[in-house]
Design an enzyme around this catalytic site. Structure first.
Site, PDB file in Angstrom:
ATOM      1  N   TYR A 201      -6.312  20.642  35.481  1.00 48.64           N
ATOM      2  CA  TYR A 201      -7.490  19.796  35.282  1.00 48.64           C
ATOM      3  C   TYR A 201      -7.890  19.677  33.813  1.00 48.64           C
ATOM      4  CZ  TYR A 201      -8.245  20.458  40.323  1.00 48.64           C
ATOM      5  OH  TYR A 201      -8.099  20.485  41.686  1.00 48.64           O
TER       6      TYR A 201
ATOM      7  N   HIS B  11     -12.714  14.273  33.836  1.00 52.46           N
ATOM      8  CA  HIS B  11     -13.805  15.067  34.398  1.00 52.46           C
ATOM      9  C   HIS B  11     -14.050  16.349  33.595  1.00 52.46           C
ATOM     10  CE1 HIS B  11     -16.642  14.766  37.524  1.00 52.46           C
ATOM     11  NE2 HIS B  11     -16.090  15.532  38.444  1.00 52.46           N
TER      12      HIS B  11
ATOM     13  N   TYR C 127     -15.932  25.395  39.790  1.00 51.37           N
ATOM     14  CA  TYR C 127     -15.573  24.000  40.065  1.00 51.37           C
ATOM     15  C   TYR C 127     -16.838  23.157  39.961  1.00 51.37           C
ATOM     16  CZ  TYR C 127     -10.863  25.417  41.215  1.00 51.37           C
ATOM     17  OH  TYR C 127      -9.591  25.944  41.133  1.00 51.37           O
TER      18      TYR C 127
ATOM     19  N   ASN D  68     -18.639  20.813  41.448  1.00 53.40           N
ATOM     20  CA  ASN D  68     -19.726  20.571  42.398  1.00 53.40           C
ATOM     21  C   ASN D  68     -20.665  21.749  42.597  1.00 53.40           C
ATOM     22  OD1 ASN D  68     -18.380  18.178  42.633  1.00 53.40           O
ATOM     23  ND2 ASN D  68     -17.980  18.326  44.819  1.00 53.40           N
TER      24      ASN D  68
ATOM     25  N   ASP E 139     -18.968  14.397  31.493  1.00 58.41           N
ATOM     26  CA  ASP E 139     -18.334  13.084  31.494  1.00 58.41           C
ATOM     27  C   ASP E 139     -19.233  12.035  32.129  1.00 58.41           C
ATOM     28  OD1 ASP E 139     -17.633  14.776  33.872  1.00 58.41           O
ATOM     29  OD2 ASP E 139     -16.943  12.841  34.625  1.00 58.41           O
TER      30      ASP E 139
ATOM     31  N   ASN F 257     -21.893  14.867  40.299  1.00 61.13           N
ATOM     32  CA  ASN F 257     -22.056  16.017  41.182  1.00 61.13           C
ATOM     33  C   ASN F 257     -22.373  17.319  40.456  1.00 61.13           C
ATOM     34  OD1 ASN F 257     -21.682  14.556  43.546  1.00 61.13           O
ATOM     35  ND2 ASN F 257     -19.463  14.853  43.544  1.00 61.13           N
TER      36      ASN F 257
END
Length: 211
Positions: free
Chosen positions: A44, A49, A95, A97, A122, A143
């Site tokens: 990632y 993101h 993570y 969320n 972002d 989120n």
């Protein structure tokens, strides 16, 4: 009697640990927390993101803090100084969320109110290379910000929105888009926006301190 003595020793050791912990915090008081949002893991790291992670890493480099390697409250963090104030730089490892859980725990540990927590993240409503700075506001569909607002019980925290560009194709899945890397054509704009995001921390802190 033996049990009582053991309990007293345990209580005494707990007291020593508490005093030591408080002493450390007093010697190195944290005035601000700057959060970069993203997802942990190499796959990632260079995605849209993870613009917040990338910006916080660049800021840490600029402050001479190096890599964020300390761990606490499900985050990696480091410390530095901006505008004469001691700041904690953090990347939640929960993570995206669930970012708010880590932010809440660290802010509670260092007794930092929402108004002194700067969040970098972002924003698909801005093209790559653009920034938007806000002293407060709603989640705007993000989120990670939703989680922070929910956990802190407040949306009154400053934020730096880093443009990553809107979906080029309306039919493309949003999650697929934000988890995609920047294109070669966007690389210059991406580097510029990350540089400006890292540089935004000091004037934002200075402005808020004057209010």
């Amino acid at each position: 009697i033996l049990g009582t003595a053991q309990n007293n020793r345990t209580a005494l050791f707990d007291l020593f640990r508490q005093i030591s912990s408080n002493k450390n915090i007093t010697q190195s008081p944290i005035s601000w927390i700057i959060v970069g949002l993203g997802n942990p893991g190499d796959k990632y790291y260079n995605t849209r993101h993870n613009a917040g992670f990338l910006a916080i890493d660049l800021l840490s480099e600029k402050l001479g803090a190096g890599r964020l390697t300390k761990t606490k409250c499900k985050a990696v963090y480091g410390t530095g100084t901006i505008a004469g104030k001691s700041v904690l730089l953090m990347k939640p490892q929960t993570y995206m969320n669930l970012s708010g859980r880590s932010v809440l725990q660290l802010s509670a540990y260092f007794n930092i109110p929402p108004q002194r927590i700067i969040v970098m993240f972002d924003d698909i409503s801005l093209p790559a290379g653009r920034l938007r700075v806000r002293a407060e506001g709603s989640a705007g569909g993000h989120n990670g910000i939703k989680s922070i607002i929910s956990q802190l019980g407040s949306q009154d925290f400053p934020r730096v929105k880093i443009g990553v560009g809107a979906k080029p194709d309306a039919s493309r899945d949003l999650a697929d888009w934000v988890l995609s890397p920047f294109s070669a054509q966007e690389e210059k704009a991406r580097s510029y926006s990350l540089e400006k995001a890292a540089d935004a921390a000091q004037p934002l802190m200075t402005t808020i301190m004057r209010e």
